[in-house]
Design a protein around this motif. Structure first.
Motif, PDB file in Angstrom:
ATOM      1  N   ALA A  65      32.611  29.840  34.147  1.00 58.21           N
ATOM      2  CA  ALA A  65      33.006  29.673  35.470  1.00 58.21           C
ATOM      3  C   ALA A  65      34.002  31.298  35.645  1.00 58.21           C
ATOM      4  O   ALA A  65      33.998  31.778  36.540  1.00 58.21           O
ATOM      5  N   GLY A  66      35.128  31.256  34.809  1.00 58.83           N
ATOM      6  CA  GLY A  66      35.785  32.174  34.737  1.00 58.83           C
ATOM      7  C   GLY A  66      35.096  33.675  34.758  1.00 58.83           C
ATOM      8  O   GLY A  66      35.224  34.773  35.519  1.00 58.83           O
ATOM      9  N   THR A  67      34.255  33.703  33.784  1.00 58.47           N
ATOM     10  CA  THR A  67      33.541  34.969  33.432  1.00 58.47           C
ATOM     11  C   THR A  67      32.474  35.389  34.540  1.00 58.47           C
ATOM     12  O   THR A  67      32.496  36.433  35.013  1.00 58.47           O
ATOM     13  N   PHE A  68      31.942  34.301  35.332  1.00 58.42           N
ATOM     14  CA  PHE A  68      31.242  34.643  36.469  1.00 58.42           C
ATOM     15  C   PHE A  68      32.141  35.040  37.556  1.00 58.42           C
ATOM     16  O   PHE A  68      31.672  36.064  38.197  1.00 58.42           O
ATOM     17  N   THR A  69      32.926  34.377  37.946  1.00 58.47           N
ATOM     18  CA  THR A  69      34.097  35.030  38.714  1.00 58.47           C
ATOM     19  C   THR A  69      34.429  36.527  38.650  1.00 58.47           C
ATOM     20  O   THR A  69      34.549  37.465  39.448  1.00 58.47           O
ATOM     21  N   ALA A  70      34.693  36.933  37.131  1.00 56.54           N
ATOM     22  CA  ALA A  70      35.357  38.034  37.003  1.00 56.54           C
ATOM     23  C   ALA A  70      34.120  39.070  37.295  1.00 56.54           C
ATOM     24  O   ALA A  70      34.491  40.508  37.876  1.00 56.54           O
ATOM     25  N   ILE A  71      33.007  38.925  36.771  1.00 57.24           N
ATOM     26  CA  ILE A  71      32.047  39.854  37.254  1.00 57.24           C
ATOM     27  C   ILE A  71      31.537  40.122  38.499  1.00 57.24           C
ATOM     28  O   ILE A  71      31.326  40.984  39.090  1.00 57.24           O
ATOM     29  N   VAL A  72      31.223  38.774  39.296  1.00 50.70           N
ATOM     30  CA  VAL A  72      30.928  38.984  40.705  1.00 50.70           C
ATOM     31  C   VAL A  72      32.115  39.651  41.635  1.00 50.70           C
ATOM     32  O   VAL A  72      31.849  40.125  42.749  1.00 50.70           O
ATOM     33  N   ALA A  73      33.177  39.119  41.362  1.00 50.88           N
ATOM     34  CA  ALA A  73      34.332  39.400  42.276  1.00 50.88           C
ATOM     35  C   ALA A  73      34.632  40.865  42.258  1.00 50.88           C
ATOM     36  O   ALA A  73      34.866  41.735  43.318  1.00 50.88           O
ATOM     37  N   ALA A  74      34.379  41.506  40.843  1.00 45.73           N
ATOM     38  CA  ALA A  74      34.556  42.944  40.717  1.00 45.73           C
ATOM     39  C   ALA A  74      33.462  43.820  41.526  1.00 45.73           C
ATOM     40  O   ALA A  74      33.707  44.905  42.188  1.00 45.73           O
ATOM     41  N   GLU A  75      32.207  43.204  41.489  1.00 45.77           N
ATOM     42  CA  GLU A  75      31.141  43.853  42.250  1.00 45.77           C
ATOM     43  C   GLU A  75      31.376  43.833  43.943  1.00 45.77           C
ATOM     44  O   GLU A  75      31.336  45.003  44.790  1.00 45.77           O
ATOM     45  N   THR A  99      22.711  49.448  49.046  1.00 45.20           N
ATOM     46  CA  THR A  99      23.450  49.317  47.729  1.00 45.20           C
ATOM     47  C   THR A  99      22.869  48.172  47.200  1.00 45.20           C
ATOM     48  O   THR A  99      22.706  47.969  45.743  1.00 45.20           O
ATOM     49  N   LEU A 100      22.675  46.994  47.635  1.00 45.20           N
ATOM     50  CA  LEU A 100      22.457  45.856  47.000  1.00 45.20           C
ATOM     51  C   LEU A 100      20.850  45.627  46.660  1.00 45.20           C
ATOM     52  O   LEU A 100      20.335  44.850  46.016  1.00 45.20           O
ATOM     53  N   MET A 101      20.220  46.697  47.532  1.00 43.92           N
ATOM     54  CA  MET A 101      18.715  46.614  47.114  1.00 43.92           C
ATOM     55  C   MET A 101      17.869  47.667  46.323  1.00 43.92           C
ATOM     56  O   MET A 101      16.985  47.812  45.975  1.00 43.92           O
ATOM     57  N   ASP A 102      19.040  48.461  45.820  1.00 45.10           N
ATOM     58  CA  ASP A 102      18.685  49.869  45.084  1.00 45.10           C
ATOM     59  C   ASP A 102      18.015  49.647  43.556  1.00 45.10           C
ATOM     60  O   ASP A 102      17.851  50.488  42.884  1.00 45.10           O
ATOM     61  N   GLY A 103      18.457  48.230  43.183  1.00 45.46           N
ATOM     62  CA  GLY A 103      18.001  48.124  41.895  1.00 45.46           C
ATOM     63  C   GLY A 103      19.084  48.263  40.636  1.00 45.46           C
ATOM     64  O   GLY A 103      18.572  48.130  39.419  1.00 45.46           O
ATOM     65  N   SER A 104      20.197  48.865  41.178  1.00 43.41           N
ATOM     66  CA  SER A 104      21.018  49.352  39.967  1.00 43.41           C
ATOM     67  C   SER A 104      22.198  48.079  39.713  1.00 43.41           C
ATOM     68  O   SER A 104      22.908  48.294  38.679  1.00 43.41           O
ATOM     69  N   ARG A 105      22.088  46.919  40.129  1.00 51.71           N
ATOM     70  CA  ARG A 105      22.629  45.859  40.133  1.00 51.71           C
ATOM     71  C   ARG A 105      22.252  44.646  39.626  1.00 51.71           C
ATOM     72  O   ARG A 105      22.581  43.474  39.805  1.00 51.71           O
ATOM     73  N   LEU A 106      20.925  44.778  38.973  1.00 52.73           N
ATOM     74  CA  LEU A 106      20.172  43.653  38.496  1.00 52.73           C
ATOM     75  C   LEU A 106      20.842  42.716  37.552  1.00 52.73           C
ATOM     76  O   LEU A 106      20.468  41.561  37.250  1.00 52.73           O
ATOM     77  N   ASP A 107      21.714  43.387  36.509  1.00 56.88           N
ATOM     78  CA  ASP A 107      22.583  42.682  35.627  1.00 56.88           C
ATOM     79  C   ASP A 107      23.114  41.814  36.250  1.00 56.88           C
ATOM     80  O   ASP A 107      23.538  40.534  35.829  1.00 56.88           O
TER      81      ASP A 107
END
Length: 210
Positions: A65-75, A99-107
């Motif tokens: 849960a903490g890892t998820f939050t760290a990743i998506v909150a940074a985005e 920005t959200l549709m350009d394919g650069s954030r698939l990870d």
């Protein structure tokens, strides 16, 4: 004597070790997925015993849960910062969609999609997912509200509109993970749909064409 000296040289403070474990979990999530975060995998990544990771994390669910939050909150913070640098709501909404549709954030998209599934059985993760979805809606809602106030957009319910747009973005980006070719350019189709939803001029929300 040399062995003792080496162990002392590699000893780290609690803060350093906690940060190392957090970063290891983040790297694993982005490279292999949230489901790959286990005490053993994180320990192997850091080069320590599993028991040491357990000492810093109450349980695996909390670590995920903490890892998820760290990743998506940074985005979210990154994109919000990009939007703040633009002059008006039309430009902001166009950039957000692009920005959200350009394919650069698939990870990061993959982390989101997996979190929705794992959250069914991990309530700590589910709570974090809801919180971060609220954060995204707040960013988008603020843009829509600014557009309405300035006479650029038309809606009497910015919150619901933001929710609908996010649903479209989530669906389209999830499709892109499996490279489904339902449409030739998801970004263009999304921009056209959102233009109609907010009452914006045709072509005004296609950032790459501006």
């Amino acid at each position: 004597m040399s062995s003792t000296t080496q162990k002392r040289a590699t000893r780290k403070s609690p803060a350093e070790r906690a940060a190392e474990i957090t970063e290891a979990a983040r790297a694993i999530a982005l490279e292999q997925g949230l489901s790959a975060i286990t005490l053993r995998n994180v320990a192997s990544h850091v080069g320590v015993a599993s028991g040491l990771v357990a000492h810093y994390q109450p349980n695996v669910d909390a670590l995920v849960a903490g890892t998820f939050t760290a990743i998506v909150a940074a985005e979210t913070e990154e994109v919000a910062g990009m939007l703040a640098a633009l002059p008006g709501p039309v430009e902001r909404l166009a950039l957000l969609l692009d920005t959200l549709m350009d394919g650069s954030r698939l990870d990061v998209t993959a982390v989101w999609v997996e979190a929705w599934t794992l959250g069914r059985r991990n309530e700590a993760l589910a709570a974090c997912v809801r919180e971060q979805m609220d954060a995204w809606q707040a960013v988008l809602q603020a843009v829509v509200e600014d557009g309405v106030a300035g006479g650029h957009f038309e809606t009497d319910d910015p919150a619901s509109l933001a929710w609908q747009i996010l649903g479209m973005i989530d669906g389209l980006t999830a499709q892109s993970l499996v490279r489904w070719g339902g449409v030739s350019d998801r970004g263009t189709h999304l921009a056209r749909a959102v233009e109609g939803m907010v009452g914006a001029a045709r072509g005004s929300l296609r950032a790459s064409a501006r």
